[in-house]
Design a protein around this motif. Structure first.
Motif, short mmCIF file in Angstrom:
data_model
loop_
_atom_site.label_atom_id
_atom_site.label_comp_id
_atom_site.label_asym_id
_atom_site.label_seq_id
_atom_site.Cartn_x
_atom_site.Cartn_y
_atom_site.Cartn_z
N MET A 21 -21.36 -52.56 79.41
CA MET A 21 -22.59 -53.18 79.90
C MET A 21 -22.77 -52.91 81.39
O MET A 21 -23.90 -52.71 81.86
N LEU A 22 -21.67 -52.90 82.12
CA LEU A 22 -21.74 -52.59 83.55
C LEU A 22 -22.30 -51.19 83.77
O LEU A 22 -23.11 -50.97 84.68
N GLY A 44 -27.16 -65.74 82.58
CA GLY A 44 -25.70 -65.75 82.68
C GLY A 44 -25.14 -64.65 83.56
O GLY A 44 -24.07 -64.80 84.15
N THR A 45 -25.87 -63.54 83.66
CA THR A 45 -25.41 -62.44 84.51
C THR A 45 -25.48 -62.85 85.97
O THR A 45 -24.55 -62.58 86.75
N LEU A 46 -26.57 -63.51 86.36
CA LEU A 46 -26.69 -64.01 87.72
C LEU A 46 -25.66 -65.11 87.98
O LEU A 46 -25.02 -65.14 89.04
N TRP A 58 -16.08 -65.24 79.55
CA TRP A 58 -16.23 -65.31 78.10
C TRP A 58 -17.60 -64.81 77.64
O TRP A 58 -17.97 -64.95 76.48
N ASP A 59 -18.36 -64.20 78.56
CA ASP A 59 -19.73 -63.78 78.23
C ASP A 59 -19.75 -62.36 77.67
O ASP A 59 -19.02 -61.49 78.13
N ASP A 60 -20.61 -62.15 76.67
CA ASP A 60 -20.66 -60.84 76.02
C ASP A 60 -22.08 -60.26 76.02
O ASP A 60 -22.44 -59.48 75.14
N ASP A 61 -22.89 -60.66 77.00
CA ASP A 61 -24.20 -60.02 77.14
C ASP A 61 -24.57 -59.93 78.61
O ASP A 61 -23.88 -60.47 79.47
N ALA A 62 -25.64 -59.20 78.89
CA ALA A 62 -26.11 -59.03 80.26
C ALA A 62 -27.63 -59.04 80.26
O ALA A 62 -28.26 -58.50 79.36
N ASP A 63 -28.21 -59.66 81.29
CA ASP A 63 -29.65 -59.87 81.34
C ASP A 63 -30.24 -59.41 82.67
O ASP A 63 -29.68 -59.68 83.74
N VAL A 64 -31.37 -58.74 82.57
CA VAL A 64 -32.14 -58.28 83.73
C VAL A 64 -33.58 -58.73 83.53
O VAL A 64 -34.06 -58.81 82.40
N VAL A 260 -17.45 -67.49 72.91
CA VAL A 260 -17.45 -66.04 72.76
C VAL A 260 -18.13 -65.72 71.45
O VAL A 260 -17.69 -66.17 70.38
N HIS A 261 -19.23 -64.97 71.49
CA HIS A 261 -20.01 -64.71 70.28
C HIS A 261 -19.56 -63.47 69.52
O HIS A 261 -19.82 -63.34 68.33
#
Length: 269
Positions: A21-22, A44-46, A58-64, A260-261
């Motif tokens: 994701m990075l 959650g990314t912020l 424990w996060d498994d997504d990223a948001d913009v 954790v999803h």
């Protein structure tokens, strides 16, 4: 300080997903800078950037997030310039997502199986490690909440995302054109008047965070923030963003609330 390595320690499946994701976030940053499109990491990314200088462990997504007016332009540039291992999934590629107000960049080399899903879900549209790109538009969250009750509910039943009987489906088909017209008129009204209030795309979302309202001075001027060793865009007032969304955001949640999803990540390469 608590050791979070049990969630995303080096070599874990979650950490491998976060690093992919990075890579996507870096590609988005490059394209947006190249074409002068403002964006910022969100949700959650912020929160992870401010509290952990990277992903929430424990996060498994990223948001913009971007402005709605830039959405089609950014999608076009990404389609032209992203490396071939990525593809765009959203309104332009799936009828089901036509009015969702977001799209995602998906790593085609991966598939993701969420907790509680069986392997039949591996063939779902847009399955894979991804970054979601949301948009904000002029408006007030009171109107958004009202439209979610009527337009959003009608949309989900009309598209059979939610199925709760033939009668509700018929009612949804009758209501949907009326609520769509209301939204079009509201957007026209907002376009014609000066406004510093922004909401996430009006219809369809039921996630509580999507009912946050942003102010222009909270967003600009954009800043750079350290995230997993690289710099990404963030809002001018990240504290206001996070308080609006999460309230006491610096407090680490108790273990039972660290969800954790992802069950498994399958590499296709």
């Amino acid at each position: 300080m608590e050791d979070f390595s049990e969630y995303n320690g080096e070599g874990t499946e979650l950490r491998k997903a976060q690093l992919r994701m990075l890579d996507i976030l870096q590609e988005i940053d490059k394209v947006c800078k190249r074409h002068d499109i403002p964006y910022w990491i969100d949700f959650g990314t912020l929160l992870g950037a401010v509290r952990h200088a990277g992903f929430i462990p424990w996060d498994d997504d990223a948001d913009v997030t971007i402005f709605k007016k830039d959405s089609k332009r950014l999608e076009r540039y990404l389609a032209e310039e992203l490396p071939e291992q990525y593809y765009i999934f959203g309104p332009s590629t799936s009828k089901r997502y036509k009015n969702t107000g977001y799209f995602r960049i998906v790593d085609r080399r991966t598939q993701v199986l969420k907790i509680g899903q069986d392997e039949s879900h591996l063939d779902d549209e847009g399955n894979g490690i991804s970054v979601d790109i949301f948009n904000v538009e002029k408006g007030r969250k009171g109107f958004k909440k009202c439209m979610n009750q009527w337009h959003g509910r009608a949309y989900r039943r009309k598209k059979k995302i939610v199925e709760d009987g033939k009668l509700n489906y018929i009612i949804a088909c009758l209501i949907y054109p009326f609520t769509s017209t209301c939204i079009a008129i509201y957007r026209l009204f907002q376009a014609l008047k000066p406004s510093c209030h922004f909401i996430y795309n009006i219809p369809n979302f039921v996630v509580p965070q999507m009912f946050s309202q942003r102010e222009l001075e909270q967003i600009f001027p954009l800043k750079r923030i350290l995230f997993e060793g690289i710099e990404l865009n963030c809002p001018n007032d990240s504290d206001a963003f996070l308080k609006e969304t999460y309230h006491d955001y610096m407090t680490i949640p108790p273990r039972e609330k660290r969800v954790v999803h992802t069950q498994a990540i399958i590499n296709k390469d």
